[in-house]
Design a protein around this motif. Structure first.
Motif, PDB file in Angstrom:
ATOM      1  N   GLY A   1      89.995 -47.061 -19.469  1.00  0.00           N
ATOM      2  CA  GLY A   1      88.612 -46.808 -19.124  1.00  0.00           C
ATOM      3  C   GLY A   1      87.792 -48.041 -18.959  1.00  0.00           C
ATOM      4  O   GLY A   1      86.492 -47.788 -18.874  1.00  0.00           O
ATOM      5  N   ASN A   2      88.426 -49.118 -18.898  1.00  0.00           N
ATOM      6  CA  ASN A   2      87.564 -50.412 -18.836  1.00  0.00           C
ATOM      7  C   ASN A   2      87.313 -51.102 -17.507  1.00  0.00           C
ATOM      8  O   ASN A   2      88.629 -51.136 -16.730  1.00  0.00           O
ATOM      9  CB  ASN A   2      88.180 -51.558 -19.958  1.00  0.00           C
ATOM     10  N   ILE A   3      86.431 -51.667 -16.860  1.00  0.00           N
ATOM     11  CA  ILE A   3      86.272 -52.399 -15.872  1.00  0.00           C
ATOM     12  C   ILE A   3      86.273 -53.862 -16.317  1.00  0.00           C
ATOM     13  O   ILE A   3      85.310 -54.441 -17.027  1.00  0.00           O
ATOM     14  CB  ILE A   3      85.072 -52.086 -14.893  1.00  0.00           C
ATOM     15  N   LEU A   4      87.148 -54.787 -15.829  1.00  0.00           N
ATOM     16  CA  LEU A   4      87.290 -56.376 -16.208  1.00  0.00           C
ATOM     17  C   LEU A   4      87.050 -57.128 -15.099  1.00  0.00           C
ATOM     18  O   LEU A   4      87.727 -56.754 -13.974  1.00  0.00           O
ATOM     19  CB  LEU A   4      88.571 -56.516 -16.848  1.00  0.00           C
ATOM     20  N   VAL A   5      86.141 -58.117 -15.343  1.00  0.00           N
ATOM     21  CA  VAL A   5      85.874 -59.050 -14.209  1.00  0.00           C
ATOM     22  C   VAL A   5      86.707 -60.421 -14.513  1.00  0.00           C
ATOM     23  O   VAL A   5      86.770 -61.077 -15.349  1.00  0.00           O
ATOM     24  CB  VAL A   5      84.604 -59.483 -13.869  1.00  0.00           C
ATOM     25  N   TRP A   6      87.264 -60.844 -13.299  1.00  0.00           N
ATOM     26  CA  TRP A   6      88.308 -62.017 -13.556  1.00  0.00           C
ATOM     27  C   TRP A   6      87.573 -63.019 -12.693  1.00  0.00           C
ATOM     28  O   TRP A   6      87.438 -63.163 -11.468  1.00  0.00           O
ATOM     29  CB  TRP A   6      89.700 -61.756 -13.197  1.00  0.00           C
ATOM     30  N   GLY A   7      87.245 -64.203 -13.212  1.00  0.00           N
ATOM     31  CA  GLY A   7      86.574 -65.408 -12.627  1.00  0.00           C
ATOM     32  C   GLY A   7      87.322 -65.844 -11.487  1.00  0.00           C
ATOM     33  O   GLY A   7      88.533 -66.064 -11.607  1.00  0.00           O
ATOM     34  N   LYS A   8      86.751 -66.155 -10.325  1.00  0.00           N
ATOM     35  CA  LYS A   8      87.197 -66.743  -9.220  1.00  0.00           C
ATOM     36  C   LYS A   8      88.059 -67.798  -9.367  1.00  0.00           C
ATOM     37  O   LYS A   8      87.842 -69.057  -9.997  1.00  0.00           O
ATOM     38  CB  LYS A   8      86.192 -67.085  -7.864  1.00  0.00           C
ATOM     39  N   GLY A   9      89.346 -67.819  -8.809  1.00  0.00           N
ATOM     40  CA  GLY A   9      90.306 -68.780  -9.182  1.00  0.00           C
ATOM     41  C   GLY A   9      91.150 -68.983 -10.563  1.00  0.00           C
ATOM     42  O   GLY A   9      91.703 -70.030 -10.851  1.00  0.00           O
ATOM     43  N   THR A  10      90.684 -68.249 -11.499  1.00  0.00           N
ATOM     44  CA  THR A  10      91.193 -68.418 -12.787  1.00  0.00           C
ATOM     45  C   THR A  10      92.045 -66.938 -13.147  1.00  0.00           C
ATOM     46  O   THR A  10      91.891 -65.949 -12.336  1.00  0.00           O
ATOM     47  CB  THR A  10      90.240 -68.150 -13.843  1.00  0.00           C
ATOM     48  N   ASN A  11      92.480 -66.841 -14.253  1.00  0.00           N
ATOM     49  CA  ASN A  11      93.450 -65.760 -14.766  1.00  0.00           C
ATOM     50  C   ASN A  11      92.701 -65.239 -16.055  1.00  0.00           C
ATOM     51  O   ASN A  11      93.465 -64.780 -16.799  1.00  0.00           O
ATOM     52  CB  ASN A  11      94.866 -65.994 -14.790  1.00  0.00           C
ATOM     53  N   ARG A  12      91.550 -65.710 -16.259  1.00  0.00           N
ATOM     54  CA  ARG A  12      90.696 -65.116 -17.425  1.00  0.00           C
ATOM     55  C   ARG A  12      89.691 -64.160 -17.221  1.00  0.00           C
ATOM     56  O   ARG A  12      89.081 -64.242 -15.849  1.00  0.00           O
ATOM     57  CB  ARG A  12      90.166 -66.424 -18.151  1.00  0.00           C
ATOM     58  N   ILE A  13      89.221 -63.465 -18.163  1.00  0.00           N
ATOM     59  CA  ILE A  13      88.348 -62.418 -18.049  1.00  0.00           C
ATOM     60  C   ILE A  13      86.872 -63.166 -18.379  1.00  0.00           C
ATOM     61  O   ILE A  13      86.687 -63.750 -19.219  1.00  0.00           O
ATOM     62  CB  ILE A  13      88.539 -61.459 -19.228  1.00  0.00           C
ATOM     63  N   SER A  14      86.018 -62.828 -17.306  1.00  0.00           N
ATOM     64  CA  SER A  14      84.555 -63.510 -17.368  1.00  0.00           C
ATOM     65  C   SER A  14      83.613 -62.451 -17.838  1.00  0.00           C
ATOM     66  O   SER A  14      82.465 -62.751 -18.086  1.00  0.00           O
ATOM     67  CB  SER A  14      84.199 -64.068 -16.019  1.00  0.00           C
ATOM     68  N   HIS A  15      84.136 -61.034 -17.610  1.00  0.00           N
ATOM     69  CA  HIS A  15      82.998 -60.191 -18.002  1.00  0.00           C
ATOM     70  C   HIS A  15      84.134 -58.909 -18.259  1.00  0.00           C
ATOM     71  O   HIS A  15      84.702 -58.453 -17.507  1.00  0.00           O
ATOM     72  CB  HIS A  15      82.060 -59.672 -16.843  1.00  0.00           C
ATOM     73  N   ALA A  16      83.472 -58.096 -18.966  1.00  0.00           N
ATOM     74  CA  ALA A  16      84.221 -56.572 -19.409  1.00  0.00           C
ATOM     75  C   ALA A  16      83.112 -55.452 -19.368  1.00  0.00           C
ATOM     76  O   ALA A  16      81.985 -55.925 -20.147  1.00  0.00           O
ATOM     77  CB  ALA A  16      84.880 -56.817 -20.775  1.00  0.00           C
ATOM     78  N   ILE A  17      83.457 -54.501 -18.867  1.00  0.00           N
ATOM     79  CA  ILE A  17      82.418 -53.298 -18.969  1.00  0.00           C
ATOM     80  C   ILE A  17      83.421 -52.348 -19.960  1.00  0.00           C
ATOM     81  O   ILE A  17      84.261 -51.597 -19.258  1.00  0.00           O
ATOM     82  CB  ILE A  17      82.192 -52.726 -17.775  1.00  0.00           C
ATOM     83  N   GLN A  18      82.940 -52.144 -21.219  1.00  0.00           N
ATOM     84  CA  GLN A  18      83.867 -51.362 -22.081  1.00  0.00           C
ATOM     85  C   GLN A  18      83.687 -49.967 -21.786  1.00  0.00           C
ATOM     86  O   GLN A  18      82.492 -49.544 -21.795  1.00  0.00           O
ATOM     87  CB  GLN A  18      83.791 -52.008 -23.720  1.00  0.00           C
ATOM     88  N   GLY A  19      84.680 -48.993 -21.973  1.00  0.00           N
ATOM     89  CA  GLY A  19      84.352 -47.748 -21.922  1.00  0.00           C
ATOM     90  C   GLY A  19      83.677 -47.071 -20.453  1.00  0.00           C
ATOM     91  O   GLY A  19      82.746 -46.346 -20.730  1.00  0.00           O
TER      92      GLY A  19
END
Length: 867
Positions: free
Chosen positions: A492-510
Motif C-alpha cells: 500500500g506504499n507509493i515510492l519515488v525513485w530519484g531520476k537516474g538512481t536506484n534509491r528511494i527519494s520519497h515515500a508515501i507510507q500507507g
C-alpha cells in the motif's frame, strides 16, 4: 463391435472347420490367425511410435508427456481389440469342438459347423460376415496416415510438427532459457466440461458398414466417407445416414420425402448470408494491467478475448481489431497515439499450435503493420511499452517464460536489439524512461530493476529499498514530469525513485489499504493511484493527498487508471467493468461482462433482448440495441442454463446444483423455485405453446413440468428416463407434442413429454417438424461436424427462425455459419474468430437480424450482424 441385430461380436469368423479336421488342428489354425493379427498390430504401433518419437524430439516436457499419454491410450485400444478378438476365437473353438463331438456321434449334417453366421454390419445389403482383418480398424487416421491427436491432448503439435505458415524467427536468441513447457493460455480449451465429456464412448462400439466387402459387391455398396475419427455411410433402402463419432454409430433417419432423392455425395452450398462483428460486451480486467487508453479520436481502446475494442462512447460506436488468434494479454499505445501494439498468448487451433507474438497495427485503418517474435516468445506476452523519447522507434517486451525474458525491438525493422533474462518471478510492468530511450524499468514479485541499454546489452541495477521494508510485490510504475520513477506495491506504499538512481527519494507510507494496482500521471501533473481497497486517490506535485473517493463495491477493486477527456478519468476494474467519471466520484459503467465461465444464453421471443448467465452467479438481461444491461441479478448458485417462456413474461434459470428458478422478465422478481436432482441443469426449454417446460440434467434425466398462468405456475409431470449419459441438448416439435434429446454419449432419443414415454418408432419420428434445431446430432445438422471430430468439439447449434441458416460454436473459439439444412458431409461454412475460449452458446435474435455468441473462459459476449 455391435452388429445390426444388437448382438456383440468382433465381426469376423475364425473359419469353419472341415469335417475331417481335429479340434487341435482348428485351435492351431486359429492361434496362427491371432499371431498374424498381432503381427499386423505390432509394425503399425512401432512405426507410429518411431515416427512420433522423432517428431517429439524437439518437444518440451509437457508435450512429451501428452504424447506418451496418447500412445498409451492407442495401445490400450489395440489391446482391447485383440482381447475381444481372442475371446471370440475361444468361443468359436469351443462351439466347434462341441459340434465335432456331435458329428462323431451323429454323422455329417447339411451344415457341418452348426455355427450361426453373424450378419454383416451393413444391414442394407444383407451380406455375410466379413473377415476379421477388414473389420478391426487399427486406429483412426487421416489421409496422410498421421495419427490424429486425442481431444484431451491440447498441447500436442500439429502433424507436421510445427505451426503452418509460421514466420521464422528474425534472429536466433542469445538467451538460453530455462526449460519451460509451452502451455495454452488460461482461455485455451474448456477444462471442466471438456474433461467430463472426454470419455463418453461405450467400450467396444467400433463399427464398419462396408469394409471387407468383395470387389464384386462394390455396385451394391452405399457411399462411405472416411474422415479420421468420423465415418459417414448412407443406407438408401432404409433411408438413414449413419455417422461414427469415436467409433460410436449414430443412425439418423431422413424425412420420407428425401429417401429417394438424397445423395451423400452431393455438394452443399455456402450460406446465403454472412456475419459482421457488431458489438463486443466486456473488458478483461481480472488479470491484465495497463490495458485501457483514450485515443485522440475520442475512442477508448481496450481488449477482451482476442479482440481489441475501439469504443466511441459519445457516438455509441465500436470498431474492432481482429488480427489476433488467441487471448490478448497486453497493450501499448505509441506516442503518436495512432500506432498500437498488442501481445497474445500461445494457444491451439484445429490446425495445431499458435505461437505467441506481438502485432503492431494502425488504429485508424485497423491494418496490421508488423508481427514480431513468432518463434521467439514463450507461453505469452505480459508487458509491452513503446519508447517515448526517440520517436517511439523502440518497443520493450516481456514474455511469460520461466525467465520472463525482456527484449527490446526496433519494431519498424522487425529487429531485436537486445534480450536478457529478467526474473524468475512474475513481471507485472515494464516501461521506458520518458526522456531516455536507453533506460527501462521493470517490476514484479520481489523485484524492481532499472535496465540500461548499452551497445546491444541490457545492464541491470536493482532498486534498493534500504530502510524501507521490501514489499512482496511491486505492482505498477509510472514517471513524474522531472523523470523520477514512481512505484506502487502490495504494502500500500507509493515510492519515488530519484531520476537516474536506484534509491528511494520519497515515500508515501500507507497510501492505500492493501495493494496498489494502478498509477497514472495526468497532464496537469496530478498523480492518481487506485488499488485493492477500491479507493481512487489524487496527489499533487509534492505527493500531498488532494482527495480520495471510493469506487462502489459492485464494480470491484481498481485495476487500471487512464486519463480521459478534460477532467475525466477511465477506470478498469478487476470485475471487468470500464468506468468513466471524474475524481469527484461520479462513475458510470461504459462496458461490463461476467467474471467467471459463461454458458447460459437465451433470446427474448418478442424483443431485441437477450439474457446471459454464468458461473459467477450473475444473471443479466441485455438490450441489443442500446448495448446496455437492463437488469442484473445475483443467484445463490453458479448458473448454467436459461430459457424464455414463449410469452416473454418469465425466464427459467438452471443452476449447477439441481435448483432452478423462474424470474419475472420485467421486474426480475422470483416467481418460483424448484429442485430436481443435485447435478447441473444443462438445458431449460419451454414448449412452443408455453404449456410445458423440459429440463435436461447431468443426472441423465429430462424433467417435465406443466406450465400454467402464462409461466407463473408449475406442476411436475414426471421425468423421461432412458439416456445412459448426461443430457446436452433438447428441441420441441412445432406442435409441442414431441421432444428430441441428445446426450453425452451421442444418443438421439425421442419422447412424448406429456406422458414421459420414449418413442422408438422410426416412422413416427422421421417426419416430425421441429420448432428449433439446437441438437448437435440429427439428419438435418450432421454436416456441421468437422473432419476428425471426437463428438465434443461442437458446443452449441442454432437454426435461424426463417430456416435458411445454421450457426455453431466450437471448442476453438470459432463461430461457423452454415446453410440449413446441413445434411451433406463436409458442408462448407463461413468461419468467424473473436472468442479466445470455447464458444459455449450461439443463438439468433427473434427477428434473425443479429446473432449472439458467448465465450466460456474468455467471458465475452459478441453480437454479430447478419448481412
Amino acid at each position: 463391435m455391435e452388429t445390426p441385430d444388437g448382438r456383440w461380436g468382433t465381426g469376423w469368423s475364425a473359419g469353419a472347420p472341415g469335417p475331417g479336421e481335429s479340434p487341435r488342428t482348428q485351435k492351431r489354425a486359429a492361434l496362427e490367425k491371432c499371431k498374424h493379427y498381432a503381427a499386423q498390430l505390432t509394425p503399425q504401433s512401432s512405426w507410429t511410435m518411431d515416427d512420433s518419437a522423432s517428431a517429439a524430439s524437439s518437444m518440451e516436457v509437457t508435450d512429451r508427456l501428452a504424447s506418451l499419454e496418447q500412445r498409451v491410450q492407442m495401445q490400450e485400444d489395440e489391446i482391447q481389440l485383440l482381447k475381444s478378438a481372442l475371446a471370440d476365437v475361444v468361443r468359436r473353438l469351443n462351439a466347434s469342438e462341441e459340434q465335432q463331438a456331435m458329428l462323431t456321434r451323429k454323422g455329417p449334417t447339411k451344415d457341418p459347423t452348426g455355427l450361426k453366421k453373424s450378419p454383416s454390419a451393413d444391414s442394407c445389403t444383407g451380406k455375410s460376415a466379413r473377415p476379421m482383418m477388414a473389420a478391426l480398424p487399427l486406429r483412426p487416421t487421416v489421409n496422410n496416415g498421421t495419427v490424429l491427436p486425442k481431444k484431451g491432448s491440447g498441447t500436442l503439435p500439429s502433424p507436421s510438427g510445427s505451426r503452418r505458415d509460421a514466420p521464422a524467427p528474425a534472429t536466433k536468441s542469445t538467451v538460453k532459457r530455462t526449460s519451460s513447457s509451452e502451455h495454452v493460455g488460461p482461455q485455451g480449451r474448456k477444462e471442466s466440461a471438456g474433461d467430463a465429456r472426454g470419455n463418453r464412448t461405450r467400450a467396444g462400439s467400433t463399427g464398419s458398414n462396408s469394409s471387407g466387402k468383395k470387389a464384386s459387391e462394390s455396385k451394391l455398396k452405399e457411399p462411405v466417407f472416411n474422415a479420421g475419427m468420423r465415418r459417414v455411410t448412407h443406407c438408401k433402402e432404409e433411408g438413414y445416414v449413419k455417422m461414427y463419432l469415436k467409433g460410436r454409430p449414430i443412425t439418423m433417419y431422413m424425412p420420407k420425402d428425401l429417401v429417394d432423392t438424397y445423395s451423400l455425395e452431393a455438394k452443399a452450398e455456402l450460406p446465403p448470408k454472412k456475419l459482421k462483428l457488431d458489438w463486443v460486451y466486456g473488458y478483461r480486467g481480472r488479470d491484465c494491467r495497463s490495458n485501457l487508453y483514450l485515443l485522440p479520436t475520442g475512442e477508448t481502446v481496450y481488449f477482451i478475448a482476442s479482440v481489441v475494442v475501439l469504443y466511441n462512447v459519445d457516438e455509441q460506436l465500436q470498431r474492432h481489431y481482429t488480427g489476433h488468434t488467441d487471448d490478448i494479454k497486453c497493450l501499448a499505445v505509441h506516442p503518436d497515439k495512432i500506432t498500437i501494439a498488442t501481445g497474445q498468448v500461445a494457444g491451439t487451433s484445429s490446425d495445431g499450435k499458435l505461437a505467441p507474438h506481438v502485432r503492431i497495427w494502425d488504429s485508424v485503418s485497423l491494418n496490421t503493420l508488423h508481427v514480431l517474435g513468432t518463434g521467439f516468445f514463450d507461453r505469452a506476452l505480459v508487458c509491452l511499452a513503446f519508447a517515448k523519447s526517440n520517436g517511439g522507434s523502440s518497443l520493450c517486451v516481456v514474455d511469460d517464460s520461466n525467465d520472463h525474458v525482456l527484449s527490446v525491438w526496433d519494431w519498424q525493422r522487425e529487429e531485436r536489439l537486445a534480450e536478457v533474462k529478467c526474473s524468475n518471478e512474475s513481471v507485472f510492468a515494464a516501461d521506458f524512461h520518458p526522456t531516455d530511450a536507453n533506460i527501462i524499468v521493470t517490476c514484479g514479485k520481489s523485484h524492481l530493476y532499472f535496465w540500461t541499454l548499452e551497445r546491444g546489452t541490457l545492464v541491470k541495477k536493482q532498486g534498493l529499498f534500504e530502510k524501507q521494508e521490501k514489499p512482496k510485490f511491486v505492482l505498477c510504475v509510472t514517471f513524474s514530469e522531472n523523470g523520477d520513477a514512481i512505484t506502487g506495491d502490495s504494502s500500500g506504499n507509493i515510492l519515488v525513485w530519484g531520476k537516474g538512481t536506484n534509491r528511494i527519494s520519497h515515500a508515501i507510507q500507507g497510501a492505500h489499504e492493501g495493494s496498489i494496482f494502478a498509477l497514472c500521471m495526468l497532464r496537469n501533473g496530478t498523480l492518481v493511484s487506485g488499488g485493492k481497497d477500491r479507493r481512487l486517490v489524487s496527489w499533487d506535485g509534492n505527493y500531498q493527498q488532494i482527495q480520495a473517493i471510493e469506487v462502489p463495491e459492485l464494480y470491484g477493486p481498481v485495476r487500471t487508471v487512464a486519463e480521459g477527456r478534460g477532467e475525466s478519468v477511465l477506470i478498469g476494474t478487476t470485475r471487468n467493468y470500464v468506468l468513466q467519471g471524474s475524481l469527484d466520484g461520479e462513475f458510470i459503467p461504459i462496458t461490463q461482462t461476467h467474471t467467471d465461465e459463461l454458458w447460459g444464453l437465451a433470446i427474448h421471443p418478442l424483443k431485441h433482448h437477450f439474457l446471459t448467465c454464468g458461473h459467477d452467479k450473475h444473471v443479466c438481461l441485455w438490450d441489443s440495441v442500446s448495448h446496455q444491461p437492463i437488469w442484473t441479478k445475483t443467484m445463490e448458485d453458479a448458473v448454467q442454463s436459461s430459457g424464455f417462456h414463449p410469452s416473454g413474461a418469465v425466464v427459467a434459470i438452471g443452476t449447477q446444483t439441481g435448483r432452478w428458478l423462474v424470474l419475472d422478465t420485467e421486474t426480475k422478481d422470483l416467481v418460483t423455485v424448484h429442485t430436481d436432482g443435485n447435478e447441473q441443469l444443462s438445458v431449460m426449454r419451454f414448449s412452443p405453446d408455453g404449456n410445458f417446460l423440459a429440463i435436461g440434467s447431468h443426472d441423465n434425466y429430462i424433467y417435465i413440468y406443466a406450465v400454467a398462468e402464462n409461466g407463473k405456475k408449475y406442476s411436475r409431470v414426471g421425468k423421461c428416463s432412458g439416456h445412459s449419459s448426461f443430457i446436452t441438448h433438447l428441441d420441441w416439435s412445432v406442435d409441442s407434442q414431441y421432444l428430441v434429446s441428445n446426450s453425452g454419449d451421442y444418443e438421439i432419443l425421442y419422447w412424448i413429454p406429456s406422458v414421459c414415454k420414449q418413442v422408438v418408432s422410426v416412422e413416427t419420428t422421421r417426419d416430425i417438424p421441429w420448432a428449433t434445431y439446437t441438437c448437435t446430432l440429427g439428419f438435418h445438422v450432421f454436416g456441421l461436424w468437422p473432419d476428425g471430430s471426437d463428438g465434443t468439439d461442437i458446443n452449441a447449434v442454432c437454426r435461424s427462425h426463417e430456416g435458411r441458416l445454421l450457426v455453431t460454436g466450437d471448442d476453438f473459439g470459432k463461430v461457423h455459419l452454415f446453410a440449413f439444412p446441413c445434411s451433406q458431409f463436409r458442408a462448407p461454412s463461413h468461419i468467424y474468430g473473436g472468442h479466445s475460449s470455447h464458444v459455449t452458446n450461439v443463438t439468433f435474435l427473434f427477428d434473425d437480424s443479429h446473432l449472439v455468441s458467448t465465450g466460456g473462459k474468455d467471458m465475452s459476449i459478441m453480437q454479430w450482424r447478419v448481412v
